[in-house]
Scaffold this motif. Structure first.
Motif, mmCIF file in Angstrom:
data_model
loop_
_atom_site.group_PDB
_atom_site.id
_atom_site.type_symbol
_atom_site.label_atom_id
_atom_site.label_comp_id
_atom_site.label_asym_id
_atom_site.label_seq_id
_atom_site.Cartn_x
_atom_site.Cartn_y
_atom_site.Cartn_z
ATOM 1 N N ILE A 175 0.970 -0.795 -0.301
ATOM 2 C CA ILE A 175 -0.374 0.026 0.042
ATOM 3 C C ILE A 175 0.936 1.249 0.231
ATOM 4 N N ASN A 176 2.289 1.187 -0.066
ATOM 5 C CA ASN A 176 2.844 1.812 0.130
ATOM 6 C C ASN A 176 2.838 3.787 -0.593
ATOM 7 N N LYS A 177 2.177 3.022 -1.848
ATOM 8 C CA LYS A 177 2.445 3.956 -3.167
ATOM 9 C C LYS A 177 -0.023 4.797 -3.877
ATOM 10 N N MET A 178 -0.181 3.884 -2.739
ATOM 11 C CA MET A 178 -1.673 4.366 -2.456
ATOM 12 C C MET A 178 -1.863 5.731 -2.519
ATOM 13 N N SER A 179 -3.129 6.198 -2.335
ATOM 14 C CA SER A 179 -3.243 7.507 -1.733
ATOM 15 C C SER A 179 -4.280 7.336 -0.361
ATOM 16 N N GLU A 180 -3.838 8.528 0.692
ATOM 17 C CA GLU A 180 -4.910 7.797 1.509
ATOM 18 C C GLU A 180 -5.984 8.092 1.318
ATOM 19 N N ARG A 264 -15.715 -7.370 -8.651
ATOM 20 C CA ARG A 264 -14.806 -6.984 -8.907
ATOM 21 C C ARG A 264 -15.369 -5.100 -9.015
ATOM 22 N N ILE A 265 -14.079 -4.463 -7.319
ATOM 23 C CA ILE A 265 -14.669 -3.427 -6.756
ATOM 24 C C ILE A 265 -12.985 -2.650 -7.372
ATOM 25 N N ASP A 266 -13.727 -1.507 -8.266
ATOM 26 C CA ASP A 266 -12.090 -0.599 -8.730
ATOM 27 C C ASP A 266 -11.986 0.624 -7.826
ATOM 28 N N ILE A 267 -11.153 1.109 -7.522
ATOM 29 C CA ILE A 267 -10.868 2.329 -6.535
ATOM 30 C C ILE A 267 -9.915 2.995 -7.075
ATOM 31 N N ASP A 268 -9.908 4.089 -7.551
ATOM 32 C CA ASP A 268 -9.491 5.351 -8.052
ATOM 33 C C ASP A 268 -8.391 5.641 -7.142
ATOM 34 N N ILE A 269 -8.574 6.660 -7.592
ATOM 35 C CA ILE A 269 -7.111 7.564 -7.108
ATOM 36 C C ILE A 269 -7.475 8.440 -5.824
ATOM 37 N N ASN A 270 -9.065 8.735 -6.313
ATOM 38 C CA ASN A 270 -9.802 9.573 -5.005
ATOM 39 C C ASN A 270 -10.284 8.587 -3.829
#
Length: 286
Positions: A175-180, A264-270
Motif C-alpha cells: 500500500i506504500n504508493k496508494m493515496s490515503e 469486482r471493485i475498482d478504487i480510483d486515486i480519489n
C-alpha cells in the motif's frame, strides 16, 4: 446390499428391483424405455406420463449435460408430490466456470459427477458501490484488513497468473504508493466489511439466490495502471439439503443451496469505489 426400492402410498404399494432400474439405465432407445415404463408409471399423473417417459430417456442416455439437467427438472416437476423428495442433487465442486454435480433419484439412479456452467444473473444494475453506512470503517491504517488476514483467503496478484497469499507484514509494501483515500476504501473493500455488504445487497436484490450462513470467500488485490486498485471477491455457498432447510425457515424465498458469486471493485486515486461484474450463479437444478 439393497436389492429393491419400495414405493408406498395410500392407494398402492410397489417394489422395483435394482435389476429393473439397471435395465432402464442400459436402455439405448425409447422402445426399451417404454417396455420398462409400466414398472414406475405410478410415480406420475396420467397426463404427464408420455412426457415423463421422454424425460427419463434423456436423463439416462443423453450426453449433453444441459439436456440431462433439463430432463431431471422436468421429471421432478411432473412427479407426484409423494416422490419429489427422491429427486436430489449434491454439488462436489464449484468454480467460477462450472459446478460439478451428481443428480439422483433416490437409491435408484445417479448420474455420477457431471459438470455444468449452470445459470447466472447479473446484478450490475442494482449494485454499483458499497452501502454508505459501511464506509464508517474507512481507515488509513487498514486495521480491519489486518484483523481479517489471518482468518481469510486474501491474495496479491503480481500478474494474471501469479498470486501470492497476503500476510500482515506484506501490507506496508503493497500500500506504500496508494493515496490515503484509497487506503481508507481498501479497508472496506478487502475486508469482511465489504464482503458482508455485497452479500447483503445480493440477498436484497436476488432473494431466491440468497447467500446464507457463512459461505467461503476469496479476495484478490491487484494494482492497476494509472494508480487504480482492483479487488475481486469470490463467494461460494454450498449447503447440504438439511442445512438449507434450516436457513429457509428464516429466509423462505431462498431457492438454491449451492451458489457462486463474484464481484469486482475498482478504487480510483480519489478512493471512489465502483462495483462491477457482479454475478450470482447456481447449477440450474430446480
Amino acid at each position: 446390499m439393497t436389492t429393491a426400492f419400495n414405493i408406498s402410498g395410500n392407494l398402492f404399494s410397489r417394489t422395483i428391483s435394482l435389476n429393473e432400474i439397471e435395465g432402464i439405465k442400459n436402455a439405448k432407445n425409447p422402445n426399451e424405455i417404454k417396455s420398462l415404463w409400466g414398472k414406475i408409471a405410478d410415480w406420475f399423473c396420467g397426463t404427464d406420463k408420455e412426457n415423463a417417459k421422454k424425460a427419463l430417456f434423456e436423463l439416462i442416455n443423453n450426453d449433453d449435460v444441459t439436456i440431462k439437467i433439463d430432463a431431471f427438472n422436468q421429471l421432478k416437476a411432473m412427479v407426484s408430490p409423494a416422490f419429489k423428495d427422491a429427486f436430489t442433487y449434491t454439488t462436489t465442486a464449484i468454480s467460477d466456470t462450472s459446478f460439478t454435480v451428481n443428480l439422483s433419484i433416490g437409491a435408484l439412479f445417479s448420474t455420477g459427477e457431471i459438470s455444468t456452467a449452470g445459470k447466472s444473473i447479473n446484478l450490475n444494475e442494482h449494485i454499483k458501490t458499497f452501502t454508505p453506512e459501511y464506509f464508517i470503517e474507512r481507515d488509513i491504517h487498514l486495521e480491519q484488513v489486518k484483523k481479517d488476514i489471518p482468518r481469510s483467503e486474501m491474495y496479491f496478484c503480481h500478474t494474471s497468473t501469479h498470486h501470492e497469499r497476503i500476510a500482515v507484514d506484506m501490507l506496508p509494501q503493497i500500500i506504500n504508493k496508494m493515496s490515503e483515500e484509497q487506503k481508507k476504501s481498501l479497508n472496506v473493500a478487502l475486508s469482511q466489511i465489504g464482503v458482508i455488504d455485497i452479500k447483503n445487497q445480493i440477498n436484497q436484490h436476488a432473494k431466491a439466490m440468497s447467500l446464507l450462513g457463512d459461505p467461503s470467500k476469496k479476495l484478490f488485490l491487484s494494482l492497476e495502471n494509472q494508480g487504480n486498485i482492483t479487488v475481486e471477491i469470490h463467494i461460494i455457498n454450498n449447503l447440504d439439503a438439511e442445512k438449507h432447510q434450516v436457513y429457509q425457515s428464516m429466509c423462505p424465498e431462498s431457492k438454491y443451496p449451492c451458489l457462486y458469486a463474484k464481484a469486482r471493485i475498482d478504487i480510483d486515486i480519489n478512493g471512489h469505489c465502483n462495483i462491477s461484474d457482479i454475478t450470482v450463479s447456481h447449477p440450474g437444478i430446480e
